[in-house]
Enzyme design. Structure first.
Site, mmCIF file in Angstrom:
data_model
loop_
_atom_site.group_PDB
_atom_site.id
_atom_site.type_symbol
_atom_site.label_atom_id
_atom_site.label_comp_id
_atom_site.label_asym_id
_atom_site.label_seq_id
_atom_site.Cartn_x
_atom_site.Cartn_y
_atom_site.Cartn_z
ATOM 1 N N HIS A 10 -2.890 -10.691 -9.670
ATOM 2 C CA HIS A 10 -2.182 -11.851 -10.231
ATOM 3 C C HIS A 10 -2.409 -13.010 -9.260
ATOM 4 O O HIS A 10 -2.530 -12.787 -8.048
ATOM 5 C CB HIS A 10 -0.678 -11.654 -10.275
ATOM 6 C CG HIS A 10 -0.179 -10.485 -11.047
ATOM 7 N ND1 HIS A 10 -0.111 -9.229 -10.529
ATOM 8 C CD2 HIS A 10 0.329 -10.403 -12.304
ATOM 9 C CE1 HIS A 10 0.400 -8.399 -11.422
ATOM 10 N NE2 HIS A 10 0.671 -9.085 -12.520
ATOM 11 N N ASP A 57 -0.286 -12.874 -6.176
ATOM 12 C CA ASP A 57 -0.498 -11.768 -5.230
ATOM 13 C C ASP A 57 -1.374 -12.203 -4.070
ATOM 14 O O ASP A 57 -1.213 -11.735 -2.951
ATOM 15 C CB ASP A 57 -1.234 -10.578 -5.880
ATOM 16 C CG ASP A 57 -0.562 -10.069 -7.127
ATOM 17 O OD1 ASP A 57 0.649 -10.226 -7.243
ATOM 18 O OD2 ASP A 57 -1.276 -9.510 -7.997
HETATM 19 C C1 XLS Z 1 4.065 -4.665 -15.293
HETATM 20 C C2 XLS Z 1 2.670 -4.802 -15.648
HETATM 21 C C3 XLS Z 1 1.869 -5.756 -14.780
HETATM 22 C C4 XLS Z 1 0.566 -6.067 -15.454
HETATM 23 C C5 XLS Z 1 -0.110 -7.294 -14.959
HETATM 24 O O1 XLS Z 1 4.770 -3.796 -15.763
HETATM 25 O O2 XLS Z 1 2.094 -3.536 -15.673
HETATM 26 O O3 XLS Z 1 1.680 -5.232 -13.508
HETATM 27 O O4 XLS Z 1 -0.324 -5.010 -15.345
HETATM 28 O O5 XLS Z 1 0.703 -8.399 -15.051
#
Ligand code: XLS
Ligand code: NI
Ligand code: NI
Length: 443
Positions: A99, A102
């Site tokens: 993301h 991140d």
């Molecule tokens: C959260 C999601 C997130 C997505 C990406 O539950 O899995 O991590 O994979 O935003």
């Protein structure tokens, strides 16, 4: 500088190896039906769980001991990139995913946030020049910051819609810059808490408008990658619009978006929706919409997204069955959207976790491949539906009959004979294949 000094490059040593830092089943070069395990499994490390998260939960502080813990701001972000590429190399994984938030800290303005992104994206790009690791996908985090309290593209506040558009615009540019293979949308706050205050129709129309604008902008900048919706029924929002694959598909069809989107299917989201992982994969597959996978697992005793590393051999086998039947994942991959448990706080646990997940999927791949090769389930299914290959059944599937004819046919039937579905027999067979593959009895 090395961040994981105690860990060397992880190699395949075979099932009898006692070395905790070795693959027992994942042999990247081993060929299965002409393709290597590396090509078939396309493993990816999730940046957020492995480099950004600290092990905190709603009841307690972070526990993770990481060699970058003493740093902050951009220095921290840079150290994480260095550590990330060290881990990618040592694990020999071909992909990673992140993301926007991140990889780089948010600034006090959008402009500053974008500038921070540029610094770290530039650094990642440098590393990617000499590394074989590629970006499986990136995404914009539109759920953590308080501005998304009522959603992002489905917010009741048009300013938030605009801000979210700016975030995705930037993230699409980053995708282009880093040569991402896909772009993901997970609508963590795209849903509602109560219908009492919600204009559901406007929210869903707006979400579709948002996706169309994203499609247009990607086209404009020459970003030609699949867009992936990641369904999840709830958490953090009580009801999320991308509830499951079937709901997401109806949405994409209604708003004429199916040409540009596929699904990123996460195991733990499937179970939260009351489905099995393989159900979601199957639903996507038979509709030509299986894009990528967030490989993790939930806990049947816990009702939330525990994001555990996928070590369940049975589930991984059935998942790989769907993936192989799909002809592979194409540009998608198996992204470990999974975190080490809070009690597994050592840096080396990051390696143990990935090794366990990679080995467990390698086993799943081998068993699934055998099941397909030997037509274990296909043969049974074929026979089970054989009444549709001739006579009245063939007329039905070829669209050559109608209610009148079917009534006439039914009237002259003396008795209807059904055949056993043999559920337990088939479960036993799958177990047999699993155990025989593991013990090497069936190769
Ligand atoms: C959260 C999601 C997130 C997505 C990406 O539950 O899995 O991590 O994979 O935003
Ligand atoms: Ni996910
Ligand atoms: Ni999740």
């Amino acid at each position: 500088m090395a961040y994981f000094e105690t860990v060397n490059t992880i190699k395949y040593e075979g099932a009898s190896s006692q070395n905790p830092f070795a693959f027992k089943y994942y042999n990247p070069e081993e060929k299965i039906n002409g393709k290597t395990m590396e090509e078939l499994l396309r493993f990816s490390v999730a940046y957020w769980h492995t480099f950004t998260a600290d092990g905190s939960d709603p009841f307690g502080a972070g526990t993770a001991i990481r060699p970058w813990n003493h740093l902050s701001g951009l220095d921290l972000a840079k150290a994480r990139v260095e550590a990330a590429f060290e881990l990618f190399e040592k694990l020999n994984v071909p992909f990673f995913a992140f993301h926007d938030v991140d990889i780089a800290p948010e600034g006090s303005t959008l402009k500053e946030t974008n500038e921070n992104q540029d610094v770290i994206v530039g650094m990642i790009k440098e590393y990617m020049k000499t590394s074989k690791v590629k970006l499986l996908w990136n995404t914009a985090n539109m759920f953590t910051n308080q501005r998304y309290v009522h959603g992002a593209a489905t917010s009741s506040n048009a300013d938030v819609f605009a801000y979210s558009a700016a975030k995705v615009k930037k993230a699409l540019e980053v995708a282009k810059d880093l040569g991402a293979e896909n772009y993901v949308f997970w609508g963590g706050r795209e849903g509602y808490e109560t219908l009492l205050n919600t204009d559901m129709k406007l929210e869903q129309d707006n979400l579709a408008r948002f996706f169309h604008m994203a499609v247009d902008y990607a086209k404009e900048i020459g970003l030609n990658v699949p867009f992936l919706i990641e369904p999840k029924p709830k958490e953090p929002t009580k009801h999320q619009y991308d509830f499951d694959v079937a709901t997401g598909l109806a949405f994409l069809q209604k708003y004429d978006l199916t040409d540009h989107f596929k699904f990123n299917i996460e195991a733990n989201h499937a179970t939260l929706a009351g489905h099995t992982f393989e159900h979601e994969l199957r639903t996507a597959r038979i509709n030509g919409m299986l894009g990528s996978v967030d490989a993790n697992q939930g806990d049947t005793l816990l009702g939330w997204d525990t994001d555990e590393f996928p070590t369940d051999l049975y589930t991984n086998t059935l998942a790989m069955y769907e993936i192989l039947k799909n002809g592979g994942l194409g540009k998608g991959g198996l992204n470990f959207d999974a975190k080490v448990r809070r009690g597994s706080f050592d840096a080396e646990d990051l390696f143990h976790a990935h090794i366990a997940g990679m080995d467990a999927f390698a086993i799943g791949l081998k068993v699934a491949n055998k099941l397909i090769e030997d037509k274990v389930l296909d043969g049974f299914v074929e026979e089970r539906y054989s009444s549709y290959t001739s006579g009245i059944g063939l007329d039905i599937v070829e669209g050559k009959t109608n209610f009148r004819e079917l009534e006439a046919y039914a009237l002259q039937l003396n008795e209807i004979k059904n055949q056993s579905g043999r559920t337990e027999r088939l479960k036993g067979l799958v177990n047999q294949y699993l155990l025989e593959t593991l013990s090497g009895a069936r190769v």
